[in-house]
Design an enzyme around this catalytic site. Structure first.
Site, PDB file in Angstrom:
ATOM      1  CE1 TYR A  62      -3.816   2.352   0.586  1.00 18.17           C
ATOM      2  CE2 TYR A  62      -2.508   3.256   2.371  1.00 18.17           C
ATOM      3  CZ  TYR A  62      -3.592   3.338   1.529  1.00 18.17           C
ATOM      4  OH  TYR A  62      -4.456   4.400   1.619  1.00 18.17           O
TER       5      TYR A  62
ATOM      6  CG  ASP B 138       5.788   3.570   1.020  1.00 11.30           C
ATOM      7  OD1 ASP B 138       6.037   4.119   2.111  1.00 11.30           O
ATOM      8  OD2 ASP B 138       4.657   3.559   0.505  1.00 11.30           O
TER       9      ASP B 138
ATOM     10  CE  LYS C  11       1.089   6.066   8.789  1.00 10.82           C
ATOM     11  NZ  LYS C  11      -0.071   5.801   7.966  1.00 10.82           N
TER      12      LYS C  11
END
Ligand code: HOZ
Length: 430
Positions: free
Chosen positions: A142, A237, A265
């Site tokens: 994702y 990622d 985040k």
């Protein structure tokens, strides 16, 4: 009716599905989500005043635990000077310098506001740099919710059982190729099928959005070699693994150097932040130094920078946090494994340092196909049984468990006791 139920009844009338991000919903569980009032250390408290041991950790950024005093103080201090200027500030320079000084694979970095934005922008920079259009991603990984990446995506997309999102025009995904995680041959075949056309291979170096799936020995190094051979940009990622597996994330942990990296985040210690960075020659393609456009009023927001930089500095100067997370992970996940084995529970537990996932399947989970063999009904039972005994897990089979430095041995033992009881009472498989 509980306060959470009452809030959820109001929420569904005004917010799609009652939540502002799908993985918060208890869709697969069939209950109202717990609405959270506050959190401290490794504990989280719902609107009804119930305390839980939290293993969501805001999906990763709370490496030091919730409401960490130094970070809170830095935020308050930054707020006193103003919330946003939309102009350059000293703290964002300090942030960029700190990252680049301590991560050898990041020569330049650009702040954005979320992991989604970071990935979208990194892919654009890679395309601008190579002059190529195609990208390769992995099924079950994702990378946020930008159009081109919503193909065989993990996280909430996988939970919803919808392989590709509606509302994404075919034109937006025609250059997205999908490979099999842990299968270098599938990547090689795609690269060979489109010579000189693949701008980037993007991968979660540890997949953590189809549950936690570890890279097999040599997989990441193999990607590095394939990208070098085909002139393709390798993007890690590290929204989940960055600053969590090690200060240098998975790149440091596995000793494989990507060309670009994306963060989310964690880089804001819980504030809405993301970043992308990497080799100077690629990053210099980004506007205004180059022709790849990308912008954002709130990018490098001073309050978010103050929070993030405080956490990064703390982590860098306290390497014992990482050895501690390794030990805590070993204790919790190996402890769960032993309990499951002793009881003959059908499951597989994947873990690395602070990240872990239990899959209710006989199969070893190494990719999207095997992750999907997990019995999600058993997961829902497990989730509810743990929740009702005060353990707050992600309400989805395909998300990770996150430990923080604030999870003490005592709290881990308490969690293991709860798990043992749930298993002993036969509550998982009905
Ligand atoms: N998918 C991310 C966690 N694996 C972020 C959580 C969310 O989507 O809200």
């Amino acid at each position: 009716m509980t306060r959470s139920e009452e809030l959820f009844q109001r929420a569904v009338k005004r917010i799609p599905g009652g939540v502002n991000s799908p993985v918060r919903a208890y869709g697969a569980i069939g209950e109202a989500p717990r609405f959270i009032d506050h959190a401290d250390g490794c504990h989280i408290y719902d609107a009804d005043g119930k305390e839980y041991i939290d293993y969501i950790d805001s999906w990763g950024p709370m490496i030091l635990g919730h409401n960490f005093p130094e970070i809170r103080e830095a935020v308050v201090k930054a707020c006193e000077k103003g919330l946003s200027f939309g102009c350059a500030t000293a703290v964002e320079v300090e942030m960029a310098e700190f990252i680049c000084d301590h991560l050898p694979h990041v020569e330049m970095v650009r702040m954005v506001n979320s992991g989604t934005e970071a990935v979208m922008s990194a892919v654009r920079a890679a395309r601008g740099f190579t002059g190529r259009n195609k990208i390769i991603k992995f099924a079950g990984c994702y990378h946020g919710h930008s159009d081109a990446l919503l193909v065989s995506a993990g996280s909430g997309v996988m939970t919803s059982g919808v392989p590709d999102s509606a509302g994404v025009p075919a034109g937006c995904t025609q250059d997205t190729m999908t490979a099999v995680y842990n299968d270098l041959d599938s990547v090689r075949t795609l690269l060979e099928s489109a010579p000189d056309q693949v701008a980037a291979v993007i991968v979660e170096p540890v997949a953590a959005n189809m549950g936690v799936v570890l890279p097999k020995e040599g997989f990441l190094q193999g990607l590095r070699e394939l990208c070098d051979k085909f002139g393709t940009v390798l993007i890690f990622d590290e929204v989940i693994t960055g600053f969590r597996l090690a200060f240098g994330g998975a790149a440091e942990y596995f000793g494989v150097t990507p060309d670009m990296v994306t963060y989310g985040k964690i880089i804001g210690a819980g504030m809405p932040v993301g970043a992308y960075g990497g080799r100077k020659e690629i990053m210099e393609m980004v506007s205004p130094s180059g022709p790849v456009y990308q912008a954002g009023t709130l990018s490098g927001n001073p309050v978010a920078m103050a929070a993030g930089l405080t956490q990064l500095k703390y982590l860098y100067t306290h390497p014992e946090v990482y050895t501690g997370l390794e030990k805590k992970g070993e204790k919790l996940y190996e402890g769960m494994k032993k309990i499951a084995e002793k009881a003959g529970l059908t499951c597989h537990l994947n873990h690395i340092s602070s990240l872990g996932s239990i899959f209710f399947t006989k199969e070893e989970v190494c990719d999207y196909t095997s992750a999907k063999t997990s019995d999600t009904k058993a997961f829902a039972n497990y989730f509810l049984s743990m929740l009702n005994r005060g353990v707050h897990l992600a309400p989805s089979q395909f998300e990770a468990m996150f430990l923080s430095d604030a999870h003490s041995d005592e709290v881990i033992q308490q969690t293991l006791k709860v798990f043992e009881e749930v298993v002993a009472k036969g509550e998982i498989y009905e």
